[in-house]
Design a protein around this motif. Sequence first.
Motif, mmCIF file in Angstrom:
data_model
loop_
_atom_site.group_PDB
_atom_site.id
_atom_site.type_symbol
_atom_site.label_atom_id
_atom_site.label_comp_id
_atom_site.label_asym_id
_atom_site.label_seq_id
_atom_site.Cartn_x
_atom_site.Cartn_y
_atom_site.Cartn_z
ATOM 1 N N THR B 87 0.850 -1.199 0.000
ATOM 2 C CA THR B 87 0.000 0.000 0.000
ATOM 3 C C THR B 87 0.873 1.232 0.000
ATOM 4 O OG1 THR B 87 -1.634 -1.164 1.342
ATOM 5 C CG2 THR B 87 -1.867 1.232 1.194
ATOM 6 N N LEU B 88 0.615 2.130 -0.952
ATOM 7 C CA LEU B 88 1.284 3.428 -0.954
ATOM 8 C C LEU B 88 0.267 4.472 -0.505
ATOM 9 C CD1 LEU B 88 3.837 5.078 -1.572
ATOM 10 C CD2 LEU B 88 3.027 5.303 -3.925
ATOM 11 N N VAL B 117 8.133 8.064 2.516
ATOM 12 C CA VAL B 117 8.826 8.362 1.261
ATOM 13 C C VAL B 117 8.705 9.845 0.921
ATOM 14 C CG1 VAL B 117 8.693 6.044 0.246
ATOM 15 C CG2 VAL B 117 6.811 7.617 -0.109
ATOM 16 N N MET B 122 8.730 8.995 -4.038
ATOM 17 C CA MET B 122 7.393 8.580 -4.445
ATOM 18 C C MET B 122 7.266 8.625 -5.973
ATOM 19 S SD MET B 122 3.796 9.574 -2.754
ATOM 20 C CE MET B 122 3.483 11.083 -3.635
ATOM 21 N N LEU B 125 8.729 5.556 -7.274
ATOM 22 C CA LEU B 125 7.915 4.359 -7.038
ATOM 23 C C LEU B 125 6.738 4.305 -8.011
ATOM 24 C CD1 LEU B 125 7.595 4.150 -3.123
ATOM 25 C CD2 LEU B 125 8.962 2.685 -4.596
ATOM 26 N N GLU B 126 6.042 5.425 -8.147
ATOM 27 C CA GLU B 126 4.837 5.470 -8.985
ATOM 28 C C GLU B 126 4.860 6.735 -9.837
ATOM 29 O OE1 GLU B 126 2.864 3.112 -9.496
ATOM 30 O OE2 GLU B 126 2.946 1.821 -7.730
ATOM 31 N N TRP B 138 5.011 4.116 2.486
ATOM 32 C CA TRP B 138 4.999 2.850 1.734
ATOM 33 C C TRP B 138 4.955 1.691 2.718
ATOM 34 C CZ3 TRP B 138 3.844 -0.461 -1.582
ATOM 35 C CH2 TRP B 138 4.658 -1.532 -1.988
ATOM 36 N N PRO B 140 4.896 -2.196 2.515
ATOM 37 C CA PRO B 140 5.046 -3.247 1.504
ATOM 38 C C PRO B 140 4.287 -4.547 1.800
ATOM 39 C CG PRO B 140 7.098 -2.941 2.729
ATOM 40 C CD PRO B 140 6.155 -1.894 3.216
ATOM 41 N N ARG B 224 1.203 -0.339 -7.412
ATOM 42 C CA ARG B 224 0.840 -0.520 -6.004
ATOM 43 C C ARG B 224 -0.605 -0.099 -5.760
ATOM 44 N NH1 ARG B 224 5.765 0.859 -6.943
ATOM 45 N NH2 ARG B 224 7.452 -0.044 -5.751
ATOM 46 N N THR B 226 -2.778 2.322 -4.268
ATOM 47 C CA THR B 226 -2.380 3.689 -3.969
ATOM 48 C C THR B 226 -3.587 4.458 -3.462
ATOM 49 O OG1 THR B 226 -0.773 3.505 -5.761
ATOM 50 C CG2 THR B 226 -1.272 5.715 -5.010
#
Lengths: 82, 369
Positions: B87-88, B117, B122, B125-126, B138, B140, B224, B226
């Motif tokens: 989960t972000l 993050v 971030m 990541l995305e 974040w 995981p 992820r 999000t």
Amino acid sequence: MADMLTVRVNGVVMCVPPGFTVLAALDRAGTRTCRTSVTGEPRGALCGMGICQECRVTIDGRSHERSCMTLCQDGMEIVTGD
Amino acid sequence: MADADVIVVGAGIIGAACAYFLTQAGARVVIVDPTAPGTVCTAACMGHLVVMDDSEAQFALTAYSCRLWTDLAARLPRPAEYEPRGTLWVASTREEMAIAEAKSAFYRARGVEAHVVTQGEMAALEPALDSSLPGGLWVPGDSVLYATNAARWLLDQSGTTVLREEVVAMGGGRATLDDGRDLEASVIVNAAGAAAPALTTGLPIEPRKGHLAITDRYPGVLTRQTLELGYLASAHGQATESVAFNIQPRATGQMLIGSSREFVGFAPGVNRAIVGKMLERAQRFVPCARDWHVIRIWTGFRPCTPDNLPLIGPAPGDATVWIAAGHEGLGITTSLATGRLLADRWAARDSAIDPVPFAVDRVAAGAHG
Ligand SMILES: Cc1cc2nc3c(=O)[nH]c(=O)nc-3n(C[C@H](O)[C@H](O)[C@H](O)COP(=O)(O)OP(=O)(O)OC[C@H]3O[C@@H](n4cnc5c(N)ncnc54)[C@H](O)[C@@H]3O)c2cc1C
Ligand code: FES
């Protein structure tokens, strides 16, 4: 022929007259498969009038555009099979 | 002779998890539901398996349940679409970075991996997230699931058959079916979701309507689950109407977009105004969502309690009636722990977490604002 449009179908350059839909351009290019279904099967145009969603292709980087409802523009990049 | 040791009323994810663990504990179980298993609220959800931190009890239940899901993961069949996406949590303002810090400290103190993050991290990541967003958290260890198929698998594994009947009354060791038949058992579990108060009067559960939208396939655009840090304020307040940014990338490349919350009774129609707000919010966090095609929108009714915790355990005044309902927006996550808690009670053994915060008599009916 000055008013012909140049488009690319899967990287191959072709000329089409103004008013041609993307689907018509695909037909002229001999490409029947527009997209790939979620289970990996080839899919092609069915209704030709914007309803069935089977004719989706990637146009200028935008995925899932209906080829039967989109007119060719000069310089358009069309990718099938996504 | 009794028809079973335990009758479970309702074959959603909660009833399925109860059947799964009760049969493992040695009980003979019959499950009763007029509709196909997992096709009511369980079919309307996102299937995010998420550790939450809004109270110690919610944390204990969600963290325990997520551990149980992780233990099952290797055995889940492909159609359950279990994916460890993590989960972000995204901050929408600089101030919300303080929430990310606090949430991180809370998780870490309790052994859950979490990383604050920065804006740059971030974006790495995305990349589809708006690059002006200040950062987030974040986590995981969280995952996602296709809940209907998971519920069906739990039922299959339990070996219980589902009686396709409606229960019209339960109590005194009996469940009465709509054809007038009575089934007898020493325990009847009310796992009827948002419909649970119709069978056990006084249960403080109200339907909390939610909308979800699903898009065409955009594989790889997000990887992820999000959602915004402000989600908790939307989910765990009791406001009459709220939306929060929440996107789940599916195995097919489709995006599930949520989420909305409304108290409007059981009105199933799509509320275009709230869907508009929900999609606008998604576009604010993920600008390219503007180009996504939404192919379907649907609604569902979360079984909501006044303190946002489920009701798990015996009903006041009738020792033969046990409740497993009121899981609001976390019932997929908390289903396995719910089944385990009831199976522990059945087997008269200790549970891994304290069941007291979920006791049915802690909240009175009519406590909703
Ligand atoms: C939009 C939305 C998004 C969500 N996202 C998530 C998420 O990401 N993660 C998460 O953990 N949770 C999520 N949830 C919550 C989750 O879906 C619910 O908490 C969960 O499905 C509740 O399961 P249940 O078995 O109690 O209810 P249900 O699935 O509704 O099952 C209850 C069953 O009882 C049966 N029943 C009712 N009355 C009777 C009767 N009289 N006799 C016999 N049977 C009866 C019904 O037919 C039904 O099958 C979401 C919910 C919604 C609406
Ligand atoms: S062919 Fe049916 S929508 Fe294009």
